[in-house]
Design a protein around this motif. Structure first.
Motif, mmCIF file in Angstrom:
data_model
loop_
_atom_site.group_PDB
_atom_site.id
_atom_site.type_symbol
_atom_site.label_atom_id
_atom_site.label_comp_id
_atom_site.label_asym_id
_atom_site.label_seq_id
_atom_site.Cartn_x
_atom_site.Cartn_y
_atom_site.Cartn_z
ATOM 1 N N ALA A 48 0.840 -1.202 0.000
ATOM 2 C CA ALA A 48 0.000 0.000 0.000
ATOM 3 C C ALA A 48 0.875 1.253 0.000
ATOM 4 C CB ALA A 48 -0.944 0.001 1.203
ATOM 5 N N LEU A 49 1.981 1.207 0.739
ATOM 6 C CA LEU A 49 2.912 2.324 0.724
ATOM 7 C C LEU A 49 3.494 2.514 -0.678
ATOM 8 C CD1 LEU A 49 4.439 4.518 2.337
ATOM 9 C CD2 LEU A 49 6.209 2.792 2.780
ATOM 10 N N TRP A 82 2.140 1.710 -3.471
ATOM 11 C CA TRP A 82 1.060 2.239 -4.312
ATOM 12 C C TRP A 82 0.978 3.763 -4.178
ATOM 13 C CZ3 TRP A 82 -1.899 -0.392 -7.759
ATOM 14 C CH2 TRP A 82 -3.031 0.264 -8.263
ATOM 15 N N ARG A 83 1.047 4.241 -2.952
ATOM 16 C CA ARG A 83 0.994 5.693 -2.712
ATOM 17 C C ARG A 83 2.232 6.401 -3.257
ATOM 18 N NH1 ARG A 83 -1.788 6.228 3.284
ATOM 19 N NH2 ARG A 83 -3.611 5.019 2.701
ATOM 20 N N ALA A 131 9.218 8.276 3.712
ATOM 21 C CA ALA A 131 8.024 7.446 3.832
ATOM 22 C C ALA A 131 8.203 6.428 4.952
ATOM 23 C CB ALA A 131 7.756 6.723 2.516
ATOM 24 N N THR A 149 4.995 10.624 3.368
ATOM 25 C CA THR A 149 3.987 9.620 3.036
ATOM 26 C C THR A 149 3.993 8.515 4.083
ATOM 27 O OG1 THR A 149 4.374 10.029 0.665
ATOM 28 C CG2 THR A 149 3.203 8.011 1.225
ATOM 29 N N VAL A 151 1.170 5.050 5.659
ATOM 30 C CA VAL A 151 -0.042 4.268 5.403
ATOM 31 C C VAL A 151 -1.008 4.334 6.570
ATOM 32 C CG1 VAL A 151 -0.959 1.953 4.925
ATOM 33 C CG2 VAL A 151 1.147 2.712 3.812
#
Length: 167
Positions: free
Chosen positions: A22-23, A25-26, A122, A136, A138
């Motif tokens: 998911a990270l 993806w972002r 992130a 960033t 999640v």
């Protein structure tokens, strides 16, 4: 001294892998990235997953020790800096992605941000005190939560959440 964590947040390998993807993806929209710098040790596993998902081949580590007795964050020590093969890529880290498993107080990320001020930072998990230092993440958890990562755990019985409230 800060209040010790009161809540437990165990994370399984499956959940961690889903969260790392998911990270990625972002982060796909924030790239492309020329290199990944993972903050060891916690950033090693998510960096491998994100590197695969974003097809980044240049991966470097920065080694910062902060939890010297597992539960209490102490003096931060840079054990290994970032190689010139990464620091020389762009002005002040531009195009570099820095990854960690968690930003807790933000102190570790701030040390690395001083090394690479224009890098994209992130983390999979973020606590409120660390959020301002990263770009960033999640999942946010409360500051009084201790995250039990899959590499830190074995299979043991877990008390129900309300068991401690019964006194």
């Amino acid at each position: 001294m800060a209040q010790p964590p009161q809540k437990a947040f165990p994370v399984s390998w499956d959940q961690f892998h889903r969260d790392a993807r998911a990270l990625a993806w972002r982060l796909a929209a924030a790239g492309p990235f020329k290199a990944i710098v993972c903050i060891t040790r916690g950033g090693l596993v998510p960096a491998a997953i994100v590197a695969r998902e974003l097809d980044v081949r240049l991966i470097e580590t920065v080694c910062v020790a902060s939890y010297h007795d597992y539960r209490n964050q102490g003096e931060l020590t840079v054990l290994k800096g970032i190689a010139e093969s990464v620091t020389g890529l762009g002005a002040e880290g531009e195009g570099v992605l820095v990854i960690d498993d968690l930003t807790d107080t933000g102190k570790t990320a701030q040390i690395v941000r001083n090394m690479l001020p224009k890098a994209h930072f992130a983390a999979i998990y973020a606590k409120p005190a660390g959020r301002p230092v990263i770009d960033t993440f999640v999942t946010e958890v409360s500051q009084d939560t201790w995250i039990y990562f899959p590499w830190d755990m074995g299979l043991v019985y877990q008390e129900p959440i309300t068991a401690g409230a019964r006194g």
